[in-house]
Design an enzyme around this catalytic site. Structure first.
Site, PDB file in Angstrom:
ATOM      1  N   ALA A  64       1.194  -1.019  -0.433  1.00  0.00           N
ATOM      2  CA  ALA A  64      -0.037  -0.338  -0.200  1.00  0.00           C
ATOM      3  C   ALA A  64       0.738   1.124  -0.049  1.00  0.00           C
ATOM      4  O   ALA A  64       0.476   2.279  -0.766  1.00  0.00           O
ATOM      5  CB  ALA A  64      -0.708   0.013   1.084  1.00  0.00           C
ATOM      6  N   GLY A  65       2.015   1.516   0.836  1.00  0.00           N
ATOM      7  CA  GLY A  65       2.520   2.546   1.155  1.00  0.00           C
ATOM      8  C   GLY A  65       3.634   2.610  -0.726  1.00  0.00           C
ATOM      9  O   GLY A  65       3.709   3.889  -0.708  1.00  0.00           O
ATOM     10  N   HIS A 286      -7.526 -17.554   9.468  1.00  0.00           N
ATOM     11  CA  HIS A 286      -7.312 -17.978   8.384  1.00  0.00           C
ATOM     12  C   HIS A 286      -7.948 -19.706   7.870  1.00  0.00           C
ATOM     13  O   HIS A 286      -6.808 -20.314   9.513  1.00  0.00           O
ATOM     14  CB  HIS A 286      -6.313 -18.221   7.999  1.00  0.00           C
ATOM     15  CG  HIS A 286      -6.208 -18.199   6.336  1.00  0.00           C
ATOM     16  ND1 HIS A 286      -5.559 -19.741   6.016  1.00  0.00           N
ATOM     17  CD2 HIS A 286      -6.056 -17.220   5.517  1.00  0.00           C
ATOM     18  CE1 HIS A 286      -5.980 -19.092   4.435  1.00  0.00           C
ATOM     19  NE2 HIS A 286      -5.586 -18.313   4.359  1.00  0.00           N
ATOM     20  N   ARG A 350     -13.234 -17.840   4.100  1.00  0.00           N
ATOM     21  CA  ARG A 350     -12.344 -18.123   5.459  1.00  0.00           C
ATOM     22  C   ARG A 350     -12.939 -18.423   6.786  1.00  0.00           C
ATOM     23  O   ARG A 350     -12.542 -19.409   7.661  1.00  0.00           O
ATOM     24  CB  ARG A 350     -11.493 -17.224   5.637  1.00  0.00           C
ATOM     25  CG  ARG A 350     -10.081 -17.532   4.474  1.00  0.00           C
ATOM     26  CD  ARG A 350      -9.158 -16.174   4.434  1.00  0.00           C
ATOM     27  NE  ARG A 350      -8.816 -16.105   3.238  1.00  0.00           N
ATOM     28  CZ  ARG A 350      -7.864 -15.349   2.941  1.00  0.00           C
ATOM     29  NH1 ARG A 350      -6.947 -14.734   3.329  1.00  0.00           N
ATOM     30  NH2 ARG A 350      -6.733 -15.746   2.218  1.00  0.00           N
ATOM     31  N   ARG A 459     -13.283 -10.600   5.229  1.00  0.00           N
ATOM     32  CA  ARG A 459     -12.029 -10.598   3.208  1.00  0.00           C
ATOM     33  C   ARG A 459     -12.299 -11.435   2.646  1.00  0.00           C
ATOM     34  O   ARG A 459     -11.685 -13.314   3.544  1.00  0.00           O
ATOM     35  CB  ARG A 459     -11.250  -9.962   4.064  1.00  0.00           C
ATOM     36  CG  ARG A 459     -10.256 -10.383   2.855  1.00  0.00           C
ATOM     37  CD  ARG A 459      -8.685  -9.439   3.219  1.00  0.00           C
ATOM     38  NE  ARG A 459      -7.836  -9.711   3.552  1.00  0.00           N
ATOM     39  CZ  ARG A 459      -6.608 -11.398   2.773  1.00  0.00           C
ATOM     40  NH1 ARG A 459      -7.421 -11.501   1.990  1.00  0.00           N
ATOM     41  NH2 ARG A 459      -6.202 -11.489   3.492  1.00  0.00           N
TER      42      ARG A 459
HETATM   43  C1  LIG Z   1       0.797 -14.902   5.108  1.00  0.00           C
HETATM   44  C2  LIG Z   1       0.245 -13.930   4.573  1.00  0.00           C
HETATM   45  C3  LIG Z   1      -0.580 -14.592   3.662  1.00  0.00           C
HETATM   46  C4  LIG Z   1      -1.451 -13.265   2.919  1.00  0.00           C
HETATM   47  N1  LIG Z   1      -1.075 -13.607   1.078  1.00  0.00           N
HETATM   48  C5  LIG Z   1      -2.472 -13.095   1.040  1.00  0.00           C
HETATM   49  C6  LIG Z   1      -2.315 -13.434  -0.747  1.00  0.00           C
HETATM   50  O1  LIG Z   1      -2.382 -14.367  -1.344  1.00  0.00           O
HETATM   51  N2  LIG Z   1      -2.486 -12.794  -1.294  1.00  0.00           N
HETATM   52  C7  LIG Z   1      -3.825 -11.491  -0.238  1.00  0.00           C
HETATM   53  O2  LIG Z   1      -5.052 -10.772  -0.864  1.00  0.00           O
HETATM   54  N3  LIG Z   1      -3.253 -10.923   1.127  1.00  0.00           N
HETATM   55  C8  LIG Z   1      -2.654 -11.409   1.056  1.00  0.00           C
HETATM   56  N4  LIG Z   1      -2.458 -11.526   2.851  1.00  0.00           N
HETATM   57  C9  LIG Z   1      -2.985 -10.338   3.333  1.00  0.00           C
HETATM   58  C10 LIG Z   1      -1.647  -8.805   2.714  1.00  0.00           C
HETATM   59  O3  LIG Z   1      -0.143  -9.742   2.559  1.00  0.00           O
HETATM   60  C11 LIG Z   1      -1.584  -7.725   3.981  1.00  0.00           C
HETATM   61  O4  LIG Z   1      -3.139  -7.701   4.289  1.00  0.00           O
HETATM   62  C12 LIG Z   1      -1.182  -6.624   2.776  1.00  0.00           C
HETATM   63  O5  LIG Z   1       0.583  -7.820   2.460  1.00  0.00           O
HETATM   64  C13 LIG Z   1      -0.972  -5.496   4.204  1.00  0.00           C
HETATM   65  O6  LIG Z   1      -0.034  -5.030   3.437  1.00  0.00           O
HETATM   66  P1  LIG Z   1       0.429  -3.259   3.973  1.00  0.00           P
HETATM   67  O7  LIG Z   1       0.599  -2.645   2.458  1.00  0.00           O
HETATM   68  O8  LIG Z   1      -1.591  -2.153   3.911  1.00  0.00           O
HETATM   69  O9  LIG Z   1       0.825  -3.114   4.807  1.00  0.00           O
HETATM   70  P2  LIG Z   1       2.165  -4.259   5.483  1.00  0.00           P
HETATM   71  O10 LIG Z   1       2.804  -4.565   4.099  1.00  0.00           O
HETATM   72  O11 LIG Z   1       1.826  -4.361   6.943  1.00  0.00           O
HETATM   73  O12 LIG Z   1       3.712  -2.892   5.243  1.00  0.00           O
HETATM   74  C14 LIG Z   1       3.257  -2.479   6.805  1.00  0.00           C
HETATM   75  C15 LIG Z   1       4.402  -0.819   5.969  1.00  0.00           C
HETATM   76  O13 LIG Z   1       3.930  -0.595   7.309  1.00  0.00           O
HETATM   77  C16 LIG Z   1       5.742  -0.350   7.809  1.00  0.00           C
HETATM   78  N5  LIG Z   1       5.412   0.646   9.536  1.00  0.00           N
HETATM   79  C17 LIG Z   1       4.229   0.173  10.314  1.00  0.00           C
HETATM   80  N6  LIG Z   1       4.327   0.612  11.800  1.00  0.00           N
HETATM   81  C18 LIG Z   1       5.548   1.520  10.869  1.00  0.00           C
HETATM   82  C19 LIG Z   1       5.792   1.754  12.500  1.00  0.00           C
HETATM   83  N7  LIG Z   1       5.451   2.782  13.325  1.00  0.00           N
HETATM   84  N8  LIG Z   1       6.608   3.262  11.701  1.00  0.00           N
HETATM   85  C20 LIG Z   1       7.251   3.360  11.054  1.00  0.00           C
HETATM   86  N9  LIG Z   1       7.196   2.039   9.650  1.00  0.00           N
HETATM   87  C21 LIG Z   1       6.120   1.636  10.470  1.00  0.00           C
HETATM   88  C22 LIG Z   1       6.197  -1.224   7.785  1.00  0.00           C
HETATM   89  O14 LIG Z   1       7.540  -1.400   8.237  1.00  0.00           O
HETATM   90  C23 LIG Z   1       5.759  -1.565   6.679  1.00  0.00           C
HETATM   91  O15 LIG Z   1       6.926  -0.954   5.863  1.00  0.00           O
HETATM   92  C24 LIG Z   1      -1.731 -12.659   3.771  1.00  0.00           C
HETATM   93  C25 LIG Z   1      -0.855 -12.021   4.187  1.00  0.00           C
HETATM   94  C26 LIG Z   1      -0.111 -12.824   5.449  1.00  0.00           C
HETATM   95  C27 LIG Z   1       0.002 -12.767   7.034  1.00  0.00           C
END
Ligand SMILES: Cc1cc2nc3c(=O)[nH]c(=O)nc-3n(C[C@H](O)[C@H](O)[C@H](O)COP(=O)(O)OP(=O)(O)OC[C@H]3O[C@@H](n4cnc5c(N)ncnc54)[C@H](O)[C@@H]3O)c2cc1C
Length: 661
Positions: A64-65, A286, A350, A459
């Site tokens: 996302a970021g 899950h 799920r 979800r």
């Molecule tokens: C094992 C696993 C498998 C999955 N497989 C799938 C799939 O196949 N398909 C699907 O659609 N979804 C899947 N998901 C869900 C999906 O991966 C996540 O919901 C998604 O990747 C979240 O992305 P994000 O960018 O929102 O957050 P994240 O990828 O969690 O990134 C968070 C970011 O925020 C930063 N951050 C957090 N707090 C702070 C702070 N206080 N200060 C500075 N930086 C901070 C971290 O450093 C990181 O860069 C899966 C999840 C898991 C656990």
């Protein structure tokens, strides 16, 4: 259908107060299909020359970021990104295995934007916004085009077309995948787009920096306080607007499939500064994870849902049957999902698959080693798939997942069925945002898993990547401009009282952690919190259990601040200190989750109140009372959280009892 929940007056007296309703003022009206176009057109623009004068802070560089930073950098804004890993490529998004949904209809199996919209609204048990979900489905196809243009190596069919497979809760194949590494490949795509902007000078990255406070000046989000995790330096960073893309909070349960570092601190700190928290109790458990093996475990591992395309889930028909699974004949096996839900079979959503597994184990039909006297596992069996497709085809599709399973359990899933059990995986709750992805603090936008998102109470698989990338590549870059049209805002000096206050608050908290000098480790508190949350606010919740959990968490919080022991110093790399801050926030969040779960006296999606179920044990909603988003404001004058309801209206999909039979 039966419901035994009583509408007791003052059920939650003393725990929260109800405030005025909250409205999504940015959501356009009119025909569903035109709403996103309409909002993009009505949003005010910032001309390219002016963008250079504006600054954006983005916390988080997961999918996302990174996607947001790359796109906004390319648009010409000055972007600063913060993340606690040493590289954006280590964000938790890298763990995503199974795939990403998009309504491309490549399989010609009757898929469409409307069907993806419908499946998602139904899958979320009618607790999400129609406008948002439709936009998500509409944008989904562009995400795949964007990723392919970046070189993301999606799996292809023999003819060269991108391949698709199915995920739970749907009857079409619309999931794009890169073996079992979809998140990693998508993140590399987003990362290289981000790095291109770093080289171009529009994006600046701050690795190993943890945001510990939000700076709000004159009611607007204007910056963050971050700790350099290597030197311990407390820094202030100011900008015109702040975006949080900091992921989900599943680790409040201690054991989850999330990366060990995933935490709630950024969103919780923003919540304390005025951002409402939406539906905190909506957690996804899950169904296909490697079962817990013992007390000393600190991490759980997901086996991708994609395995349910070909693997068959079963338990022995007879309780307490401990025979080798290969010796249990067909007629003594219960393929319970195929039996109960013939239309969707092993690919039910799920929440439904998880509860079904729990019921089997509660009935004594669980398999594998017993933990605390109970066998908590069911089989996921590929024998038939190997016979049908051949081992090589199974290996090509799922090889890395099979290897991972074998490395962790020591068992060969080509020979014996995998053992799986539900585990905490994803959080549908998060900071409340309007259609523009703006929180209740002007100038604070929230994307990805960190916002309360488009998934309602449950979800569907492969839709988190879709949502995070939709937010980052397409939605935010077309809405943040409406806010920035009034920028650049007056410069905030570092000496501004609100800035100084935020910095001081961070320093004081750190001082307190390091000087308490108690007897218990941070991890021991985290583990205890996790036990409470799993027991009382996990797969099944009751009024009695939730009340007990709230009391236990309050006691734990008091003990934490009295007896925590954090070694080391503030001005050095100090992981115990980092964890202390995160666990302190998890404890506060845990209490709000339980209050939210207690107040929602219905079952919906992943929120299963034992008192509200149909005769055959399915979640029973109460649309007359609870068809709303619960947006929580941080403690009012008496400290109790304030509930603001956002009514959910369904104009296109009829709200009915979900059925996957
Ligand atoms: C094992 C696993 C498998 C999955 N497989 C799938 C799939 O196949 N398909 C699907 O659609 N979804 C899947 N998901 C869900 C999906 O991966 C996540 O919901 C998604 O990747 C979240 O992305 P994000 O960018 O929102 O957050 P994240 O990828 O969690 O990134 C968070 C970011 O925020 C930063 N951050 C957090 N707090 C702070 C702070 N206080 N200060 C500075 N930086 C901070 C971290 O450093 C990181 O860069 C899966 C999840 C898991 C656990």
């Amino acid at each position: 259908m039966t419901s035994t929940i009583e509408t007791t007056e003052n059920l939650v007296a003393g725990l929260y107060r109800e405030g005025a309703p909250v409205a999504d003022t940015k959501a356009p009206a009119g025909p569903l299909q035109n709403r996103w176009e309409q909002r993009k057109f009505s949003a005010r623009l910032v001309n390219p020359a002016n963008r250079r004068k504006m600054s954006i802070i983005i916390v988080g560089t997961g999918l996302a970021g990174s996607s947001a930073a790359a796109t906004l950098g390319e648009a010409g804004y000055n972007v600063s990104t913060f993340f606690y890993q040493d590289s954006p490529r280590r964000a938790h998004s890298i763990a995503a295995q199974g795939g990403i949904n998009a309504a491309k209809n490549y399989k010609n199996d009757n898929d469409s934007v409307y069907r993806l919209f419908y499946d998602t609204v139904k899958g979320g048990d009618f607790r999400s916004r129609e406008s948002n979900v439709y936009r998500l489905a509409e944008v989904s196809a562009s995400i795949i085009d964007q990723a392919v243009a970046q070189g993301v190596p999606f799996a292809r069919e023999y003819g060269g077309l991108l391949d698709n497979r199915s995920f739970g809760g749907v009857q079409v194949s619309r999931t794009f995948y890169a073996r079992g590494q979809t998140g990693q490949q998508l993140l590399i795509g987003a990362y290289q787009a981000l790095e291109r902007q770093v080289a171009a000078g529009t994006v600046k990255t701050y690795a190993r920096h943890e945001m510990l406070e939000l700076i709000v000046v004159d009611g607007r989000a204007r910056g963050i306080v971050a700790r350099d995790m290597v030197t311990g330096e407390i820094q202030t960073h100011l900008a015109d607007v702040v975006v949080l893309a900091t992921g989900g909070y599943g680790n409040v349960y201690y054991l989850s499939t999330n990366a060990m570092g995933s935490n709630v601190t950024a969103t919780w700190r923003a919540h304390r500064k005025g951002a409402y928290f939406g539906n905190p109790c909506y957690t996804q458990i899950h169904p296909t994870c490697i079962p817990v093996a013992g007390e000393y475990q600190s991490k759980l591992t997901l086996m991708s849902e994609s395995l349910r395309n070909d693997g068959r889930i079963w338990v022995p028909k007879k309780a307490g049957d401990t025979r080798d699974p290969r010796e249990i004949p067909e007629d003594e096996r219960d393929y319970y999902l195929e039996r109960i839900y013939p239309a969707f079979g092993n690919l039910v959503p799920r929440d439904i698959a998880s509860r079904a597994a729990k019921y089997q184990c509660d009935d004594g039909k669980g398999v594998g080693p017993a933990v605390d006297g109970v066998r908590r596992g069911v089989y996921l069996d590929f024998k038939e798939a190997i016979e049908r497709m051949g081992r090589a085809a199974v290996e090509a599709k799922y090889g890395n997942l099979f290897d991972m399973y074998q490395r962790i359990t020591g068992e060969d899933p080509y020979q014996v069925p995998m053992r799986i059990y539900p585990a905490v995986h994803y959080t549908m709750g998060g900071l409340w945002v309007d259609y523009d992805l703006q929180s209740t603090i002007p100038g604070l936008f929230v994307t990805g898993e960190a916002n309360f998102s488009d998934h309602g109470a449950n979800r569907l698989g492969a839709s988190a990547l879709m949502q995070g990338l939709s937010d980052g590549y397409f939605v935010l870059p077309n809405t943040i401009n409406d806010y920035l049209a009034d920028a650049p805002f007056e410069k905030v000096p570092e000496s501004h009282p609100e800035v100084v206050e935020a910095q001081q608050a961070v320093k004081e908290r750190i001082r307190r952690f390091l000087s308490t000098n108690g007897t218990r480790s941070v991890d021991s508190f985290h583990k205890e919190l996790g036990h409470i949350m799993w027991e009382y606010c996990g797969m099944e919740r009751t009024e009695e259990g939730l009340r007990k959990a709230i009391d236990l968490i309050r006691t734990l919080r008091e003990e934490f601040w009295r007896d925590v022991k954090v070694l080391g110093a503030a001005d050095e790399l100090n992981q115990a200190l980092e964890r202390a801050g995160r666990v302190a926030d998890f404890i506060e969040l845990g209490e709000l989750m339980c209050i939210d779960a207690l107040h929602r006296r219905e079952s919906c999606g992943g929120h299963f109140r034992a008192e509200s179920q149909t005769e055959d044990g399915e979640a029973l909603r109460h649309d007359d009372e609870f068809a709303y988003v619960a947006a929580w404001e941080h403690g009012g004058p008496d400290g109790a959280p304030v509930l603001h309801k956002e009514d959910l209206k369904y104009e296109y999909v009829e709200m009915k009892q979900r059925s996957y039979k």
